[in-house]
Scaffold this active site. Structure first.
Site, PDB file in Angstrom:
ATOM      1  NE  ARG A 207      -8.303  -9.344   5.390  1.00  0.00           N
ATOM      2  CZ  ARG A 207      -7.350  -9.699   4.544  1.00  0.00           C
ATOM      3  NH1 ARG A 207      -7.651  -9.925   3.268  1.00  0.00           N
ATOM      4  NH2 ARG A 207      -6.107  -9.817   4.947  1.00  0.00           N
ATOM      5  CG  HIS A 316     -12.283 -11.988  10.943  1.00  0.00           C
ATOM      6  ND1 HIS A 316     -12.027 -11.482   9.683  1.00  0.00           N
ATOM      7  CD2 HIS A 316     -11.071 -12.275  11.482  1.00  0.00           C
ATOM      8  CE1 HIS A 316     -10.723 -11.454   9.477  1.00  0.00           C
ATOM      9  NE2 HIS A 316     -10.116 -11.922  10.553  1.00  0.00           N
ATOM     10  NE  ARG A 319      -8.657 -13.221   6.830  1.00  0.00           N
ATOM     11  CZ  ARG A 319      -7.812 -13.335   5.810  1.00  0.00           C
ATOM     12  NH1 ARG A 319      -8.180 -14.000   4.723  1.00  0.00           N
ATOM     13  NH2 ARG A 319      -6.609 -12.822   5.868  1.00  0.00           N
ATOM     14  CG  HIS A 342      -2.116 -12.647   6.206  1.00  0.00           C
ATOM     15  ND1 HIS A 342      -1.732 -13.480   7.223  1.00  0.00           N
ATOM     16  CD2 HIS A 342      -3.460 -12.477   6.350  1.00  0.00           C
ATOM     17  CE1 HIS A 342      -2.796 -13.813   7.957  1.00  0.00           C
ATOM     18  NE2 HIS A 342      -3.839 -13.219   7.441  1.00  0.00           N
ATOM     19  CE1 TYR A 351      -1.683 -12.777  -4.464  1.00  0.00           C
ATOM     20  CE2 TYR A 351      -0.792 -11.234  -6.055  1.00  0.00           C
ATOM     21  CZ  TYR A 351      -1.812 -12.054  -5.630  1.00  0.00           C
ATOM     22  OH  TYR A 351      -2.961 -12.153  -6.364  1.00  0.00           O
TER      23      TYR A 351
END
Length: 395
Positions: A207, A316, A319, A342, A351
């Site tokens: 980002r 953006h 990305r 995310h 994650y």
């Protein structure tokens, strides 16, 4: 002639001088309370009492004095006291509230908000020309505030935000660049020190706030990985604020495609101070963090992307493009989510389970995509005072 109250097991009803019927009932504390409205007939008043008793038995009864707080005052306090909101989010919520919630709903008691009223409010927004996207954001903010009123503060029994589809946005599909176009855009940067910023944003799927907050210590000396620990946020009146990434999963280490690592190493040698906390990407005035408007002016962004053939391209979208490249590698959903940073209700699990080996496979396969494209670049060797080289389409 005075009327005697009706005799009931729970509560009582009486005829007022106006000709309408009033219902009164004892709350859990034993205090007698009137119904919030009067009724045309005695039967209507008695039916209301029956429903009020049922709510108490179910535990759904709400003290009407608690729900009498004006929505505007409650919403302002909600935004001010909400924990863990990023500065930019507080700014957005405040704007949405002042612009779209407060004018129509601000003086209405929280307990008087109904689904019909909220449906009418949303319809008025759209009729006034408010975009569906902004209307959806405003509705989601209203729903979140009233969720707190239900679940935490006990002001109302249930959330009246039950307008089907009101929270959906139908944004136009954003453009996706080809690998060749990413390199062409990088080469088109008027200042060499910003060239690698384009490559990192695309091939590491970062980002804006993440890429502008990168420091020397966040990048491997050989360019093999990038660690995202912080993000920059521009706040009106405060300038650039350093804080955590957008989500919990935003704190991550990303393997860089082999084909881009050499570019990063050259950038570190040429443009980044030796201090560990030196920013990776700055403007011509070394060491100062980039502002979005300053970057757009430095790069002549609007003109540059138009010449590239993608008018309206946002930063953006780099990305967005990188996410598409990563998805083409055949990686699993959980590995892609971890790489992209995310976060949702399953993000922590995603994650934790994503392995560095899987992320390295993504980077290696992205390198194959880059190596498979022939991108020829012709640009001068001069530094920041040089003009961008000519864009040459890939063959």
């Amino acid at each position: 002639m005075a009327n005697k109250p009706g005799h009931r097991r729970f509560g009582n009803v009486r005829l007022r001088e106006s000709g309408r019927w009033q219902a009164r009932y004892p709350g859990p504390d034993g205090r007698l309370r009137p119904a919030p409205m009067t009724f045309a007939t005695k039967r209507d008043a008695e039916q209301w009492l029956t429903l009020a008793e049922a709510r108490m038995i179910r535990g759904d009864w709400i003290d009407p004095q608690r729900s009498a707080v004006p929505f505007g005052a409650y919403a302002e306090r909600w935004i001010r006291e909400r924990p863990s909101l990023r500065p930019r989010t507080v700014e957005l919520y405040g704007w949405l509230f002042r612009k779209h919630l407060e004018p129509k709903l601000g003086t209405i008691k929280v307990g008087d908000l109904s689904t019909a009223l909220i449906r009418e409010w949303r319809s008025d927004l759209l009729a006034a020309g408010v975009s569906q996207s902004v209307a959806a954001k405003s509705y989601r903010l209203l729903r979140a505030i009233l969720n707190t009123a239900v679940q935490e503060d006990g002001l109302i029994a249930r959330n009246p935000c039950r307008v089907r589809g009101a929270d959906h946005e139908h944004a136009a599909e954003r453009p996706v660049l080809t690998v060749a176009q990413v390199f062409q855009l990088a080469d088109a940067m008027r200042y060499q020190r910003l060239r690698v910023m384009i490559l990192v944003a695309a091939f590491a799927t970062l980002r804006w706030g993440e890429v502008t907050a990168l420091r020397r210590c966040d990048v491997a000396p050989d360019g093999s990985w990038i660690r995202v620990n912080f993000a920059h946020t521009e706040v009106v009146g405060r300038g650039i604020v350093v804080g955590p990434p957008k989500s919990r999963a935003g704190v991550r280490t990303i393997a860089v495609p082999t084909a881009v690592r050499g570019e990063i190493v050259k950038h570190l040698m040429a443009y980044v101070d030796s201090r560990p906390d030196a920013l990776l990407f700055t403007g011509p005035q070394h060491g100062r963090a980039l502002r979005r408007a300053h970057f757009n002016n430095l790069t002549k962004w609007v003109e540059t992307v138009r010449k590239l053939g993608v008018p309206g391209l946002h930063f953006h979208d780099l990305r967005h493009t990188g996410n598409h490249f990563a998805a083409q590698t055949g990686a699993s959903t959980k590995d892609l989510m971890a790489r992209m940073g995310h976060d949702d209700m399953r993000a922590a699990l995603i994650y934790q389970r994503a392995t560095s080996e899987a992320d390295q496979r993504i980077a290696d396969r992205m390198s194959t995509l880059v190596d498979g494209k022939e991108v020829r670049r012709d640009r001068p060797d001069d530094d920041d005072d040089g003009v961008a080289g000519v864009l040459v389409p890939a063959r």
